[in-house]
Structures are given as structure tokens and as C-alpha cells.
Scaffold this active site. Structure first.
Site, PDB file in Angstrom:
ATOM      1  N   GLY A 179      -7.116  42.164  18.513  1.00  0.00           N
ATOM      2  CA  GLY A 179      -6.724  42.550  19.877  1.00  0.00           C
ATOM      3  C   GLY A 179      -7.882  42.309  20.788  1.00  0.00           C
ATOM      4  N   GLY A 180      -8.423  43.446  21.424  1.00  0.00           N
ATOM      5  CA  GLY A 180      -9.211  43.244  22.435  1.00  0.00           C
ATOM      6  C   GLY A 180     -10.629  42.864  22.164  1.00  0.00           C
ATOM      7  N   GLY A 414     -15.699   2.914  27.845  1.00  0.00           N
ATOM      8  CA  GLY A 414     -15.887   4.027  28.551  1.00  0.00           C
ATOM      9  C   GLY A 414     -16.823   5.075  27.793  1.00  0.00           C
ATOM     10  N   ALA A 415     -16.599   4.766  26.464  1.00  0.00           N
ATOM     11  CA  ALA A 415     -17.580   5.829  25.510  1.00  0.00           C
ATOM     12  C   ALA A 415     -18.969   5.367  25.677  1.00  0.00           C
ATOM     13  CB  ALA A 415     -17.265   5.405  24.083  1.00  0.00           C
TER      14      ALA A 415
HETATM   15  C1  HXC Z   1      -8.107  53.890  15.871  1.00  0.00           C
HETATM   16  C2  HXC Z   1      -8.456  52.739  14.008  1.00  0.00           C
HETATM   17  C3  HXC Z   1      -8.167  51.505  14.579  1.00  0.00           C
HETATM   18  C4  HXC Z   1      -7.746  51.710  15.922  1.00  0.00           C
HETATM   19  C5  HXC Z   1      -8.446  51.141  12.310  1.00  0.00           C
HETATM   20  N1  HXC Z   1      -8.324  52.608  12.520  1.00  0.00           N
HETATM   21  N2  HXC Z   1      -7.982  50.719  13.688  1.00  0.00           N
HETATM   22  N3  HXC Z   1      -8.530  53.920  14.533  1.00  0.00           N
HETATM   23  N4  HXC Z   1      -7.612  52.782  16.628  1.00  0.00           N
HETATM   24  N5  HXC Z   1      -7.559  50.534  16.630  1.00  0.00           N
HETATM   25  C6  HXC Z   1      -8.678  53.405  11.619  1.00  0.00           C
HETATM   26  C7  HXC Z   1      -7.743  53.561  10.497  1.00  0.00           C
HETATM   27  O1  HXC Z   1      -6.874  54.596  11.124  1.00  0.00           O
HETATM   28  C8  HXC Z   1      -8.525  54.061   9.417  1.00  0.00           C
HETATM   29  O2  HXC Z   1      -8.586  55.505   9.608  1.00  0.00           O
HETATM   30  C9  HXC Z   1      -9.606  53.420   9.352  1.00  0.00           C
HETATM   31  O3  HXC Z   1      -9.843  52.983  10.743  1.00  0.00           O
HETATM   32  C10 HXC Z   1      -9.566  52.089   8.411  1.00  0.00           C
HETATM   33  O4  HXC Z   1      -8.508  51.490   8.886  1.00  0.00           O
HETATM   34  P1  HXC Z   1      -7.375  50.927   7.716  1.00  0.00           P
HETATM   35  O5  HXC Z   1      -6.251  50.521   8.390  1.00  0.00           O
HETATM   36  O6  HXC Z   1      -7.655  51.908   6.524  1.00  0.00           O
HETATM   37  O7  HXC Z   1      -8.458  49.663   7.043  1.00  0.00           O
HETATM   38  P2  HXC Z   1      -8.080  48.298   6.877  1.00  0.00           P
HETATM   39  O8  HXC Z   1      -6.902  48.368   5.596  1.00  0.00           O
HETATM   40  O9  HXC Z   1      -9.017  47.631   6.229  1.00  0.00           O
HETATM   41  O10 HXC Z   1      -7.014  47.484   7.991  1.00  0.00           O
HETATM   42  C11 HXC Z   1      -8.104  47.148   9.063  1.00  0.00           C
HETATM   43  C12 HXC Z   1      -7.215  46.687  10.154  1.00  0.00           C
HETATM   44  C13 HXC Z   1      -6.140  47.846  10.347  1.00  0.00           C
HETATM   45  C14 HXC Z   1      -6.585  45.371   9.828  1.00  0.00           C
HETATM   46  C15 HXC Z   1      -8.252  46.517  11.447  1.00  0.00           C
HETATM   47  O11 HXC Z   1      -6.835  49.146  10.505  1.00  0.00           O
HETATM   48  C16 HXC Z   1      -5.377  47.580  11.832  1.00  0.00           C
HETATM   49  O12 HXC Z   1      -4.456  46.663  11.784  1.00  0.00           O
HETATM   50  N6  HXC Z   1      -5.786  48.320  12.741  1.00  0.00           N
HETATM   51  C17 HXC Z   1      -5.176  48.337  14.116  1.00  0.00           C
HETATM   52  C18 HXC Z   1      -5.455  46.945  14.831  1.00  0.00           C
HETATM   53  C19 HXC Z   1      -4.759  47.138  16.264  1.00  0.00           C
HETATM   54  O13 HXC Z   1      -3.589  47.036  16.298  1.00  0.00           O
HETATM   55  N7  HXC Z   1      -5.678  47.316  17.151  1.00  0.00           N
HETATM   56  C20 HXC Z   1      -5.271  47.698  18.504  1.00  0.00           C
HETATM   57  C21 HXC Z   1      -5.102  46.136  19.220  1.00  0.00           C
HETATM   58  S1  HXC Z   1      -4.520  46.302  20.914  1.00  0.00           S
HETATM   59  P3  HXC Z   1      -8.931  56.382   8.396  1.00  0.00           P
HETATM   60  O14 HXC Z   1      -9.222  57.897   9.014  1.00  0.00           O
HETATM   61  O15 HXC Z   1      -7.562  56.334   7.912  1.00  0.00           O
HETATM   62  O16 HXC Z   1      -9.727  56.174   7.620  1.00  0.00           O
HETATM   63  C22 HXC Z   1      -6.063  45.993  21.538  1.00  0.00           C
HETATM   64  C23 HXC Z   1      -5.648  45.736  22.822  1.00  0.00           C
HETATM   65  C24 HXC Z   1      -6.873  45.302  23.826  1.00  0.00           C
HETATM   66  O17 HXC Z   1      -7.044  45.638  21.079  1.00  0.00           O
HETATM   67  C25 HXC Z   1      -6.714  44.312  24.815  1.00  0.00           C
HETATM   68  C26 HXC Z   1      -8.015  44.163  25.814  1.00  0.00           C
HETATM   69  C27 HXC Z   1      -7.743  42.876  26.546  1.00  0.00           C
END
Ligand code: HXC
Length: 520
Positions: A179-180, A414-415
Site C-alpha cells: 500500500g502506501g 548509435g550505441a
Molecule cells: C493497522 C495493522 C495493519 C494496518 C497489520 N496490522 N496491518 N493494523 N493497520 N494496516 C496489525 C494486525 O492487525 C495485527 O495486529 C498485526 O499488525 C500483525 O498483523 P498480521 O496480519 O497478524 O501479520 P501477518 O499475518 O504477517 O500479515 C502482515 C500483513 C497483513 C500482510 C501486512 O497484516 C495485512 O495484510 N495488513 C493490511 C495491509 C493493508 O491492506 N494495508 C492498508 C493498505 S492501504 P494484532 O493486534 O492482531 O497483532 C494503504 C493506502 C495508502 O496503505 C496509500 C497512500 C498513497
């Protein structure tokens, strides 16, 4: 005695309380999550920083910063540091700034306050004109914060852009980066990854499945292999956190702190006038036989130390850093071992970006040339070879750093012009006696000029031989001054070292412009 200004606490109590608060902050998301991090073969943010920095040099900022979110019950879960460890320290005595995402705290996700911590470090790094390194291991925007997190990313991105070309910015991806989180690294100078444990993508496998119906794993979508060999998003990959961080230290040693200080000068045990007789036989007698250009690079630079950038992408061109007499040089070299060293779109883009980095940071560039031309074909033309080739032309043409070029064998068409020729601004252009500087190879040339003789194999053979003798040498170019000197291969290091010493005071004049318009 109890001091009234300390609210009944003794000094010892106060110091112990600070110690406790620090110890709690250092635990991040807690021991269970730290253990989980280790079980995945990853280090914690603080362990990574310890490895990256000189021992004991790290000074942390904002250890007690917490998020201010109250949505989704977040006010009940506040963790000091808010998912990112920031500060500064030294690498071999030189100041660097660092931020390291702490996956144990909300998955390292970026909140408004988390972004502000990174911004503070970005601002400090720019103000001090020192490199900044980001260690990534995170889940993107803090989902609970929504638009506040998006705003935070924007603030990070803007600072990346302002610092670009002023201080080196390096990103190391040591876990998820989605993501971001992907766009800040993409705007930095170098991205490094860890094999099998890190991945980068804008949208993950689930979204991909929904939108395009493709089934891919995270590794297939954005693992280190993909980004170092296919997409060219990443500049290198290593097997684990430890190796990656140690290699980043090695890279920092090659880089200047900023765009005006010049590269650091390290003691060298290699003499500038070292000759290497084995180079006299590096180029095979058969002009179609490949040889390894890396051997020439390693035998030229100080102690054979070559830090390759984008080693696994567009292997027909080599880019990387070495040193001459203790000072960093950028090396660009065609690689005859891969596709005969031809220039294609990928090779042109790869080298252009490297040349621009060197030019922005006042690193002289040494170019070794053995190039049969640009790669023909619809795939290349449809893919924009013209624009991509122009990127490399443009990058060399705009470079104002010292440029030394050595043509070892082919420099066709050219290269020839593109590869830091005299015409584009090469300061010193050498050729080995084996150089062939011509519009094209003998066979192709004769078949065009003497098309009516094509049925007469004797005539064609004689004319090919004539062409080879007359044009496939460095001397036609040398007669015109396009080559400054035809040199002995064994003296290449000495020639380059002397040339760089002379060019150290180079000050080219260019007309004022806001910025150029490189063919993107
Ligand atoms: C809040 C988050 C989080 C997030 C993970 N966590 N991502 N909390 N915001 N974006 C938290 C989980 O809830 C979890 O909390 C802990 O971090 C570990 O995550 P897990 O899922 O248990 O770990 P894992 O299985 O290793 O997976 C990692 C991961 C997955 C692949 C990164 O967590 C995931 O897909 N996260 C979401 C990714 C996402 O969609 N992000 C937003 C993108 S949008 P606990 O308390 O249970 O331990 C974006 C837009 C910005 O970024 C654009 C700007 C230009």
C-alpha cells in the site's frame, strides 16, 4: 532527605522510572510479538538499527510518542514509539539518520504521529545534509486512522522528493511493504530486499484475485526475485536481515553524505600505477567470443572492490561503485557475456538511472564499452526503445561530473555515441588497440554498401576484409580526435587514475534552466 520539587520522589526513583519507561518502550508490541518476529527469521526494529549503526552510536528520538486516534477503541491501545523507531547514529564514523518500522506495533502501520516521527528525521537529515535510511517491515496505512494516515504518507513523500539529489536516501525492505509504504522507497535512491521474507506491492494477492482473477502468492507478486530481476524496482537482495544491513553499511562507505561534500576518501592499499598484464589477453581473438567485463572492472578498481547495483536485472550492462585511489567512482560497463552486451530498453533505463545518481552526487563515472548496438525487433520498438535509449543518451549528455571512457572492443552505431562518447561530453576517451569503432559490424556494412555483389561470395569476403582492416579499429576515430589515446590494456588502471586526478577540478558551464525534461 526528600526534595520538595520532586513531588516526594527521590532522584533514584525518578531515574528508575525513566529506565522503566524506556525498557517498556523498547519492548514495542511486547515479548510475544518479538518472539513471533524472530520465529519468522526477522529481527526487531531496534536489533536492525544496532546492526546497521556503529556499536553504541544510535541516539533515539521520540521514543515516547503515541498515536492520538480515538476511533475503533484505539484510545485503549497506545504503545510508546507508535510503530517506528527513529534517530541517528554513525556508520564507520559518518552520521546517518534512520527510521525503522516496528512490525510488533500495529504491524508497523503508519499513523499520523508515526508519519510525524519519520518527517522529523527526514527534516533533520536534510538539514544536516546526511544520508537517511528507512528500514521497512509494515502493513501500510494504519487502517483505524484512515485519511490521517494518507495525509501522513503525503508528508513523507513530499520530503522524499525535496531531499532527492541532495542527500542519499536508501530503503531496505525486510518484511511486508504494501500500500502506501511502497511509494516512499520508490522515490529513494536505492531499494534493497531480503530474499523469501520481504515483498513489495501496491495491492496484495487478495485484491489482485478480486480485480484481475489472477492467483498469486505474495512472493510471486512482489518478492525479492521479482523486483530484482523483473520489475527492477529493487537494486539488490540478500539472504537475511544481517547480511542486508551489513551490505548497506558497505554501500554507505561508497556514498557522499550529500551533493556538495564529495565522496569520502578511504585509505587504499592499492597503488595507482599498478599494471595488470592479464588484461592484455582479456579480449579474445575471435570478435564474437564473449569475455567477462566484470574481470576488467575488478582488476581496475582499488582492491577489486566492486559494489554492484541491479546485479540481477538487465545483465547486459553492469552498474556499480568502485574506488580509485580511495575515492568513489561509478562504473557503467557493457557486459559481452549477456546478449553480447547489446543495449536494450532495460539496460538503457538501468544505466541511465545510475548515471543520474552519480551525477547528482558528484561521483565521477568510468564507462567501459563493448557494445554491438541497440537490440532490434518489434518487442523493443513497441516497448519504447527510442525513449529508453534516449534516457541513457540524456543522462550522459547532462552529466557534468568527470567522465572517462574506455572502449575495449565493439562500439557500433548509435550505441557508440550513447556510451559516454567524446561527442556527448566524455572528458577522456581511451580505446584499447582491440577496439572496433564503426557504424556497424563488417558483414552488415558490406552487405548494405555492396548489395549487388551479394551473390559473389569471393567479392563479399574481400570487401569484408577490406572493411575490417580499414574501419574495425580504434584508429579511424583516433585520427579524428574522437579517441584521445589508444592505450595498452595493462595500463588501464593507471590511465584512469591519472585522468581522474586531472579531472578533479572540472567545472563545466551550462545555461541556467529550472530543470531538464528527460524522456521519462
Ligand atoms: C493497522 C495493522 C495493519 C494496518 C497489520 N496490522 N496491518 N493494523 N493497520 N494496516 C496489525 C494486525 O492487525 C495485527 O495486529 C498485526 O499488525 C500483525 O498483523 P498480521 O496480519 O497478524 O501479520 P501477518 O499475518 O504477517 O500479515 C502482515 C500483513 C497483513 C500482510 C501486512 O497484516 C495485512 O495484510 N495488513 C493490511 C495491509 C493493508 O491492506 N494495508 C492498508 C493498505 S492501504 P494484532 O493486534 O492482531 O497483532 C494503504 C493506502 C495508502 O496503505 C496509500 C497512500 C498513497
Amino acid at each position: 532527605m526528600i526534595c520538595p520539587t520532586l513531588n516526594g520522589w527521590t532522584m533514584k526513583d525518578i531515574l528508575e522510572k525513566l529506565d522503566d519507561r524506556r525498557a517498556q518502550a523498547r519492548l514495542g508490541g511486547g515479548q510475544v510479538r518479538i518472539d513471533a518476529q524472530h520465529a519468522r527469521g526477522k529481527l526487531t526494529a531496534r536489533e536492525r538499527i544496532e546492526l546497521l549503526m556503529d556499536h553504541g552510536s544510535f541516539e533515539e528520538f521520540d521514543m515516547f510518542v503515541q498515536h492520538r486516534s480515538t476511533d475503533f477503541g484505539m484510545e485503549k491501545t497506545k504503545i510508546p514509539g507508535d510503530g517506528v523507531v527513529t534517530g541517528w547514529g554513525t556508520v564507520n564514523g559518518r552520521t546517518v539518520f534512520v527510521f525503522a518500522k516496528d512490525f510488533t506495533v500495529f504491524g508497523g502501520s503508519l499513523s499520523e504521529t508515526h508519519a510525524q516521527k519519520i518527517n522529523k528525521i527526514q527534516d533533520m537529515a536534510l538539514k544536516m545534509r546526511a544520508p537517511i535510511i528507512g528500514l521497512f517491515d509494515a502493513g501500510g496505512a494504519r487502517i483505524q486512522e484512515g485519511v490521517a494516515a494518507l495525509g501522513g504518507y503525503g508528508e513523507v513523500f513530499r520530503r522524499n522528493v525535496i531531499a532527492s539529489g541532495v542527500i542519499p536516501q536508501i530503503s531496505v525492505i525486510l518484511g511486508p511493504c504494501a500500500g502506501g509504504d511502497v511509494y516512499s522507497p520508490a522515490m529513494t535512491d536505492f531499494i534493497f530486499m531480503v530474499r523469501d521474507r520481504s515483498y513489495m506491492f501496491v495491492t496484495g494477492p487478495d485484491v489482485v484475485k478480486t480485480v484481475t482473477n489472477e492467483t498469486v502468492t505474495a512472493e510471486e507478486l512482489g518478492g525479492a526475485k521479482v523486483h530484482t530481476s523483473k520489475s527492477s524496482v529493487a537494486d539488490g537482495a540478500w539472504d537475511n536481515d544481517v547480511e542486508a544491513l551489513l551490505q548497506v553499511r558497505r554501500l554507505i562507505d561508497f556514498l557522499p553524505a550529500n551533493n556538495t561534500d564529495g565522496a569520502p576518501h578511504w585509505p587504499s592499499f592499492d597503488t595507482a600505477d599498478r599494471v595488470d598484464l592479464s588484461l592484455d589477453t582479456l579480449v579474445p581473438e575471435n570478435p564474437n567470443k564473449p569475455y567477462d567485463m566484470k574481470e576488467l572492472i575488478q582488476k581496475t578498481v582499488d582492491e577489486g572492490d566492486f559494489f554492484e547495483i541491479q546485479e540481477s536485472f538487465a545483465k547486459n550492462i553492469l552498474t556499480g561503485f568502485g574506488r580509485m585511489e580511495g575515492r568513489t567512482v561509478g562504473i557503467v560497463a557493457n557486459q559481452p557475456m549477456v546478449l553480447a552486451g547489446v543495449l536494450d530498453s532495460d539496460a538503457s533505463r538501468k544505466a541511465a538511472r545510475f548515471v543520474r545518481f552519480c551525477d547528482a552526487f558528484e561521483i565521477p563515472i568510468v564507462t567501459f564499452v563493448d557494445v554491438p548496438g541497440f537490440l532490434p525487433g518489434t518487442a523493443q520498438e513497441y516497448g519504447g526503445l527510442i525513449k529508453h535509449g534516449a534516457k541513457l543518451l540524456f543522462a550522459y549528455g547532462e552529466a557534468s561530473v568527470p567522465l572517462i571512457t574506455v572502449i575495449t572492443r565493439k562500439a557500433f552505431g548509435g550505441a557508440y555515441d550513447v556510451m559516454a562518447s567524446k561527442h556527448l561530453g566524455g572528458d577522456i576517451n581511451f580505446a584499447w588497440p582491440t577496439a572496433q569503432i564503426a557504424v556497424m559490424g563488417a558483414k552488415g556494412a558490406v552487405e548494405i554498401i555492396f548489395r549487388s555483389d551479394i551473390g559473389d561470395s569471393d567479392a563479399i569476403a574481400a570487401k569484408t576484409k577490406d572493411y575490417e582492416e580499414r574501419f574495425l579499429s580504434p584508429f579511424v576515430a583516433a585520427e579524428r580526435g574522437y579517441i584521445d589515446e589508444v592505450i595498452m590494456p595493462h595500463s588501464t588502471r593507471r590511465r584512469i587514475a591519472r585522468g581522474l586526478a586531472m579531472l578533479a577540478t572540472k567545472k563545466p558551464e551550462r545555461p541556467w534552466k529550472k530543470h531538464d525534461n528527460i524522456p521519462l
